[in-house]
Design an enzyme around this catalytic site. Structure first.
Site, PDB file in Angstrom:
ATOM      1  N   THR A 249      20.151 -13.747   0.448  1.00 58.21           N
ATOM      2  CA  THR A 249      19.120 -14.749   0.208  1.00 58.21           C
ATOM      3  C   THR A 249      19.382 -15.429  -1.132  1.00 58.21           C
ATOM      4  OG1 THR A 249      17.718 -12.973  -0.647  1.00 58.21           O
ATOM      5  CG2 THR A 249      17.271 -13.739   1.597  1.00 58.21           C
TER       6      THR A 249
ATOM      7  N   LYS B  68      29.916  -6.318  -2.070  1.00 54.26           N
ATOM      8  CA  LYS B  68      29.626  -7.653  -2.620  1.00 54.26           C
ATOM      9  C   LYS B  68      30.778  -8.173  -3.480  1.00 54.26           C
ATOM     10  CE  LYS B  68      24.562  -7.058  -2.561  1.00 54.26           C
ATOM     11  NZ  LYS B  68      23.988  -8.273  -1.918  1.00 54.26           N
TER      12      LYS B  68
ATOM     13  N   LYS C  90      23.390 -10.261  -8.305  1.00 50.23           N
ATOM     14  CA  LYS C  90      22.945  -9.516  -7.127  1.00 50.23           C
ATOM     15  C   LYS C  90      23.199  -8.053  -7.428  1.00 50.23           C
ATOM     16  CE  LYS C  90      25.906 -11.967  -4.684  1.00 50.23           C
ATOM     17  NZ  LYS C  90      25.267 -12.334  -3.442  1.00 50.23           N
ATOM     18  N   ARG C  91      22.720  -7.137  -6.595  1.00 53.21           N
ATOM     19  CA  ARG C  91      23.033  -5.731  -6.818  1.00 53.21           C
ATOM     20  C   ARG C  91      24.546  -5.545  -6.930  1.00 53.21           C
ATOM     21  NH1 ARG C  91      18.671  -1.872  -6.843  1.00 53.21           N
ATOM     22  NH2 ARG C  91      20.350  -0.359  -6.772  1.00 53.21           N
TER      23      ARG C  91
ATOM     24  N   LYS D 213      18.847 -19.495  -2.571  1.00 44.93           N
ATOM     25  CA  LYS D 213      18.189 -19.920  -3.816  1.00 44.93           C
ATOM     26  C   LYS D 213      19.107 -20.854  -4.604  1.00 44.93           C
ATOM     27  CE  LYS D 213      16.284 -15.248  -3.994  1.00 44.93           C
ATOM     28  NZ  LYS D 213      16.520 -13.918  -4.619  1.00 44.93           N
TER      29      LYS D 213
ATOM     30  N   HIS E 148      18.456  -4.535   8.658  1.00 41.33           N
ATOM     31  CA  HIS E 148      18.940  -5.219   7.461  1.00 41.33           C
ATOM     32  C   HIS E 148      20.392  -4.962   7.119  1.00 41.33           C
ATOM     33  CE1 HIS E 148      15.397  -7.240   5.745  1.00 41.33           C
ATOM     34  NE2 HIS E 148      14.729  -6.330   6.428  1.00 41.33           N
TER      35      HIS E 148
HETATM   36  C1  LIG Z   1      17.205 -12.934  -4.238  1.00 40.29           C
HETATM   37  C2  LIG Z   1      17.365 -11.696  -5.034  1.00 40.29           C
HETATM   38  C3  LIG Z   1      18.241 -10.688  -4.619  1.00 40.29           C
HETATM   39  C4  LIG Z   1      19.102 -10.832  -3.386  1.00 40.29           C
HETATM   40  O1  LIG Z   1      20.318 -11.443  -3.768  1.00 40.29           O
HETATM   41  P1  LIG Z   1      21.595 -11.423  -2.794  1.00 40.29           P
HETATM   42  O2  LIG Z   1      22.571 -12.284  -3.497  1.00 40.29           O
HETATM   43  O3  LIG Z   1      21.149 -11.997  -1.492  1.00 40.29           O
HETATM   44  O4  LIG Z   1      22.027  -9.997  -2.696  1.00 40.29           O
HETATM   45  C5  LIG Z   1      18.355  -9.564  -5.394  1.00 40.29           C
HETATM   46  N1  LIG Z   1      17.646  -9.415  -6.532  1.00 40.29           N
HETATM   47  C6  LIG Z   1      16.803 -10.358  -6.973  1.00 40.29           C
HETATM   48  C7  LIG Z   1      16.052 -10.147  -8.246  1.00 40.29           C
HETATM   49  C8  LIG Z   1      16.627 -11.525  -6.238  1.00 40.29           C
HETATM   50  O5  LIG Z   1      15.763 -12.460  -6.673  1.00 40.29           O
END
Ligand SMILES: *Cc1c(COP(=O)(O)O)cnc(C)c1O
Length: 856
Positions: A671, A569, A563-564, A675, A372
């Site tokens: 991911t 990032k 995101k985190r 979305k 990952h």
């Molecule tokens: C999809 C998702 C992530 C991953 O987000 P990235 O932008 O790919 O880091 C993290 N937290 C939650 C709650 C998510 O639904």
């Protein structure tokens, strides 16, 4: 006739049944659970009680299919996928279960008849937050796809008492609060005290020669018991209901036996508490390895319980071990469950008495590993002394695996000791450490990356020697997301618009979205899309107003980074750009300015000081920007607390610009980007992770791409100097100066110095300033398009949606199924489908109405 019998008779007369999918049965189920499970009446019941009653009623309707699925899988001796993951970031289950069962209209009507709003009850559910971010959410999306695609699968994980912490913001700073998600009960889980296994720790290894063979015994261990808790995973259409089995730690009876006899009762109870601490809390670090012993204990406890369960199921088939891979495909979600490899070897050799080569064959053939991340600080390496004291037999086995592997490696790199040292499972540090990624590559038949670029970098940068030794083992499986949760459930108006245009095929075949392409030129459709987006913005504004007191201007562009919080990032890149816009407005430049609302959300690991300081910086900038009257209606910035799945479901549909701005070569896939894409946001992104594939699918002209490419970034890092980007760019210079002038922290002098030193001191591994000009220019292009050509903007958004088919987790699972797992669908079939049960229920209802007419 007894009272009980009479009431059952009455129920039958009314056509209600415990399993019924009709409105009447659901009302009955709800009322019965409210009274007999929760002990409430309509006066004492709270909204949460009503949520619980409805959840139990829905669970009743799942159980039939769940049991049926299990029976079919057992009877027909199917091959199963075992998805091993220390994290499952599930979020809420009710709306998902209701949609996948196909009973949303009935549930909604049932609640309405009783005077309740289904949405309000569903909103009572606490997220199951048993994960940190993308990795955990991927596991949850995969479970949905596996069930929908009718693939027999069991997800194995840990039932943490406390999931990912709740984030509060106090004085702009993150404060962590325990996530006591089980406090009010979990209506979806079923405890299975009968499914429990002892897991051993510590002790020592005895060896002896028996009949010329060396025998090993792991003795004097301290056992802990794993108890199974099952959650149903309902596939769309309701045919297959797979299981997510989570282990909880209990003290073993023999654990405290000696102490009790010795009379030290308190000591014995303490030991019991210690054992049960094992599954107390999820480690809140994303992409950071900490060599904590409790974490290693969690990992082994998890692996051992899961493998015991898998082996028990296989033994019941009566087949010999050389056929194990015909029944089981075990997938390791990152290296967290990589002790699976030595544990599998240990059981097969020490308990099942297989020879090394036989055991090795079984292990490698049945396991696969998903990598990952390439970030060195995320790679797990367990200190040898820790393994020696906790898992001495496993350490022996790992050494033997290494010994045999290095003999092979030497044939590939004869005399090249540097390369041999690199591929060794043992890092010759002090103390020595076991490299779990190397173990995972050596001990499985498949190693996959999670996006095309990531897999290439995995092979070329992270483990090039391994890729040379095992070229056939490396493969790519680009991540995906389930469209059932992230579009159908999260954005019903958009889902309806799409279904109205192309039918509902996309729900189980996301590639059908391409049929939307012609609609990108249909002004009527674009207009509908605009309305749907506005609707989502209004819904989000309402929620944020109610829950956070945040006021959003619907007419602004919604620019979102959720995101985190992590340096790679680059939330700081976003912050720098916001300060540039702030300066533009302060300068009175009105040239084509597009009013914007920036939303940023995400959790920082509690021990990650820089990430926490970034949160503080964003909050301070927000405070200054939002209270400046000159910014009113032009620029707003909000840090939304406690980012989680249920919040993502509300934010993502309302987004115009999706920020995916990691330094190229650092984000394995992402991911979140997928979305947003399928919800009609335009990506502002670097050529990193799956952004590259998103651009390939949608056409680069339909994204806002910027910044260095992965190879350029890599080449720049060794001699990166931020100063020219500042001195040679007036706008950047002024933004950087303002940011660190104390303007955003006049009452807190010096607090952002660590950020300044990192960005400007040449220690910035993520090259923020190297990409800032290119980023600001891309933002400018986005702004002008949104403002001047709204039609063209919507067209791009629709083309993005139409191109999102590849990013379904169904596609990802189909690829794993054929390339890695060698497994296919097993429909539960005939009377298993939800529709048929609903039709049965309707027939009963009709008979009842007729009967009533006769009697009336
Ligand atoms: C999809 C998702 C992530 C991953 O987000 P990235 O932008 O790919 O880091 C993290 N937290 C939650 C709650 C998510 O639904």
């Amino acid at each position: 006739m007894t009272e009980k019998k009479k009431s059952d008779e009455n129920r039958k007369d009314e056509g209600a049944s415990r399993n019924g999918f009709d409105v009447e049965s659901i009302i009955w189920g709800f009322a019965e659970h409210l009274r007999y499970t929760l002990g409430d009446d309509r006066y004492s019941a709270t909204d949460h009680d009503r949520f619980m009653a409805l959840a139990y009623a829905i669970r009743d309707r799942i159980l039939h299919r769940w049991i049926k699925t299990r029976q079919l899988h057992r009877q027909s001796d199917v091959k199963r996928v075992y998805y091993l993951s220390l994290e499952f970031l599930i979020g809420r289950a009710m709306t998902n279960n209701v949609i996948n069962l196909g009973i949303e209209p009935e549930v909604r009507e049932a609640m309405e008849e009783l005077g309740y709003r289904y949405e309000e009850l569903a909103d009572q559910e606490v997220d199951a937050g048993l994960g940190n971010g993308g990795l955990g959410r991927l596991a949850a999306c995969f479970m949905d796809s596996l069930a929908t695609m009718k693939i027999p699968a069991v997800g194995y994980g840990l039932r943490y008492d406390y999931g990912i912490f709740r984030q509060k913001i106090e004085n702009g700073m993150q404060v962590e609060q325990p996530d006591d998600w089980l406090r009010w009960g979990n209506p979806w889980e079923i405890e299975r005290p009968d499914i429990s296994f002892p897991v051993h720790f510590g002790g020592r290894v005895e060896s002896a020669r028996e009949k010329g063979i060396r025998i090993y015994r792991w003795v004097d261990t301290q056992p802990v018991v794993g108890i199974a808790y099952d959650m149903p995973i309902v596939g769309y259409g309701g045919d297959t209901v797979n299981t997510l089995r989570l282990w909880s730690a209990r003290a073993a009876e023999e654990f405290d036996f000696d102490d009790f006899n010795a009379g030290d009762y308190v000591e014995a109870v303490s030991a019991k508490v210690m054992a049960e601490n094992l599954t107390k809390v999820l480690y809140p670090n994303d992409k950071l390895y900490l060599g904590k012993e409790l974490r290693l204990r969690q990992q082994y406890f998890f692996v051992s319980s899961s493998l015991r369960d898998i082996f028990r199921r296989f033994r019941a088939t009566g087949k010999s071990w050389d056929r194990f891979h015909e029944n089981a495909a075990i997938q390791l979600n990152d290296t967290h469950p990589s002790l699976t490899i030595p544990e599998c070897m240990r059981i097969l050799m020490d308990e099942e008495h297989l020879a090394w080569d036989e055991a090795w064959d079984v292990t490698v053939r049945s396991t696969g590993y998903t990598n990952h991340t390439l970030m060195p600080e995320a790679l797990e390496k367990w200190p040898v002394p820790m393994l020696e004291s906790l898992l001495p037999r496993h350490l022996q086995i790992i050494y033997e695996i290494n010994h045999r592997f290095l003999q092979k490696a030497i044939t590939v790199f004869p005399g090249d000791m540097a390369k041999i040292a690199k591929v060794s499972l043992v890092e010759e540090s002090d103390p020595k450490q076991i490299r779990m990624a190397n173990l995972s590559i050596v001990g499985t038949h498949s190693t996959n990356g999670v996006a095309a670029l990531h897999t290439e970098l995995l092979k070329s940068r992270l483990v090039p020697e391994m890729a040379q030794i095992f070229p056939q083992r490396f493969n790519n499986k680009t991540n995906g997301i389930t469209q059932r949760r992230w579009l159908l459930q999260a954005n019903p108006p958009l889902a309806e618009l799409i279904t109205g245009a192309i039918g509902e095929g996309w729900i189980t075949d996301f590639s059908r979205l391409t049929e939307l392409k012609p609609f990108a030129d249909d002004p009527g459709f674009l207009d509908e899309f605009r309305k749907v987006k506005k609707q989502a913005k209004e819904a989000l504004a309402l929620q944020l107003q109610r829950e956070q007191g945040i006021r959003l201007e619907i007419a602004t562009l919604f620019d979102v980074q959720v995101k985190r919080i992590h340096e790679y990032k680059r939330q700081l890149l976003n912050a720098l750009h916001i300060v540039m816009l702030y300066n533009r407005i302060r300068d009175g430049k009105k040239d084509d300015f597009q009013p914007r609302s920036f939303l940023i959300a995400g959790k920082a690991a509690p021990g990650y000081a820089m990430a926490k300081l970034i949160i503080k910086l964003i909050n301070n900038i927000a405070q200054v920007v939002n209270s400046d009257t000159a910014m009113k209606g032009k620029l707003a910035l909000h840090f939304v607390p406690n980012y989680r799945v249920s919040l993502a479901e509300k934010i993502i549909p309302a987004t115009d610009v999706s920020e995916q701005i990691s330094t190229a070569g650092t984000e394995a896939s992402g991911t979140g980007n997928m979305k947003f894409m399928c919800n009609g946001a335009l990506t502002m992104g670097t050529l990193d992770g799956a952004n590259i594939e998103i651009a390939e699918e949608a056409g680069a002209e339909n994204l806002f791409l910027f910044g260095l490419k992965a190879d350029e970034a890599e080449a720049l890092i060794p001699h990166y100097d931020p100063s020219p980007y500042i001195t040679e760019d007036e706008e950047i210079r002024r933004a950087v100066e303002l940011l660190f002038s104390g303007h955003f922290n006049f009452a807190e002098p010096g607090i952002f110095d660590p950020i300044r030193d990192m960005l400007l001191g040449g220690r910035d591994r993520y090259l923020h300033l190297a990409d800032l000009r290119s980023y600001a220019d891309a933002q400018r292009r986005a702004e002008q398009l949104y403002r001047n050509e709204p039609e063209a903007w919507c067209k791009k958004a629709v083309l993005n949606i139409a191109s999102a088919g590849k990013f379904s987790s169904d596609r990802a699972i189909a690829q794993y199924a054929s390339d890695v797992w060698d497994i296919g669908p097993r429909p539960v079939g005939e009377d298993g489908s939800a529709r048929e049960i609903i039709e049965d229920a309707r027939a009963i209802q009709e008979r009842r109405t007729k009967k009533e007419r006769r009697h009336g």
